[in-house]
Enzyme design. Structure first.
Site, short mmCIF file in Angstrom:
data_model
loop_
_atom_site.label_atom_id
_atom_site.label_comp_id
_atom_site.label_asym_id
_atom_site.label_seq_id
_atom_site.Cartn_x
_atom_site.Cartn_y
_atom_site.Cartn_z
N GLU A 130 0.82 -1.21 0.00
CA GLU A 130 0.00 0.00 0.00
C GLU A 130 0.86 1.27 0.00
OE1 GLU A 130 -4.22 -0.08 0.49
OE2 GLU A 130 -2.88 -0.65 -1.13
N THR A 183 -5.90 8.88 -4.74
CA THR A 183 -5.81 9.00 -3.28
C THR A 183 -5.04 10.24 -2.87
OG1 THR A 183 -5.89 6.59 -3.06
CG2 THR A 183 -5.05 7.83 -1.18
#
Length: 312
Positions: A130, A183
């Protein structure tokens, strides 16, 4: 085993008030990864389908490769692995696309190598992936993708992930507008400082949501699905968000929020019938503004990632 294929589901992170600490998994929608033993040392990505050519084949830049590399660093393994990635999730959708790829890869290679790790022990490796995908090693997508159900990330140092109860009958509708919201962009609009009043309100809602899940109190869950920190800044980036939020009230939905960093909107409902009704209402909203969407209706996935196929 010579080859193993695993599946990992889409996920909803944040769950309104639970910014970076709450997440849940959905059914059917997700990514598949096949990992094979190779006679050539190292990790190679040999096939990617469903990404429209956007994902890197370099193992140190691909979430599958990064996750597996982090895992192998903890083992005495000097062989070779080949990775095939089959994307079922759109990129930049807010449905945990990068997390699903990393988790499916880890579950596949763990089985391929004889299950040296318990399922929950794979989490730190997925978190490392991630970091590559999102710039931050958060666990609110990878945890439910791996373990299923609702999860609470109580702390990161050390990592403390707590499974929560999933009330009977709870359903989720996902509304995915056809736009990409990175994001990094969604995080850039967040306030750097939060007032004491908002922090107190948010804490109460998190506690109420967790209590509502365990008590299977749909009314309490509904009252707690309120984000006063991230949603006010992020919702302006998603056309139709406010209209959907208003439209679902009369239909009996528990509430809605932004899935992860968006643009997907999640709607929780106390049963499947209402979940389909709010999907219809959401479709009407986006038809009016002329923005195509994808709609998914799902029960909460309590299984998490799993093995699809093994070959000797």
């Amino acid at each position: 085993m010579q080859k193993v294929t695993a599946f990992a589901p889409a996920t909803v992170a944040n769950v309104s008030c639970g910014f970076d600490i709450l997440g849940f998994a959905v059914d059917d929608l997700g990514d598949k990864v096949t990992v094979s033993l190779s006679g050539n040392p190292g990790i190679r990505v040999t096939k990617i389908e469903g990404d429209k050519g956007k994902l890197p084949y370099e193992a140190d830049k691909n979430t599958c490769g990064v996750a597996i590399h982090a895992m192998l660093e903890q083992m005495d393994f000097e062989g070779g692995l080949e990775i095939e990635l089959y994307k079922g999730l759109p990129l930049g959708s807010g449905m945990g696309s990068s997390a699903a790829s990393a988790v499916a890869a880890l579950v596949a290679v763990n089985r391929l190598l004889g299950n040296p790790f318990e399922k929950k022990e794979l989490l730190p490796f997925a978190i490392e992936a991630e970091r590559i995908a999102c710039g931050a090693g958060h666990a609110d997508n990878v945890s439910p993708a791996l373990l299923g159900g609702f999860v609470l990330i109580r702390d990161y140092h050390p990592l403390d992930v707590i499974p929560l109860n999933v009330p009977r009958g709870l359903y989720c509708t996902l509304v995915h507008p056809h736009l990409v919201l990175n994001t990094s962009d969604s995080r850039s609009v967040l306030r750097r400082n939060v007032s004491l009043k908002d922090a107190t309100t948010q804490s109460g809602n998190i506690a109420g949501l967790v209590a509502g899940l365990f008590q299977e109190d749909m009314s309490l869950i509904s009252r707690s699905l309120n984000d006063v920190i991230a949603e006010p800044s992020r919702s302006v980036l998603i056309p139709g968000y406010d209209e959907v939020k208003e439209a679902i009230k009369a239909a009996g939905a528990l509430g809605c929020g932004i899935s992860g960093s968006g643009p997907t909107i999640f709607i929780l409902s106390p049963n499947e019938e209402i979940a389909w009704e709010v999907s219809r209402l959401s479709q009407q909203v986006f038809e009016k503004i002329g923005l195509p969407i994808d709609l998914y209706v799902s029960a909460i996935n309590t299984r998490g990632a799993y093995i699809i196929e093994e070959e000797q």
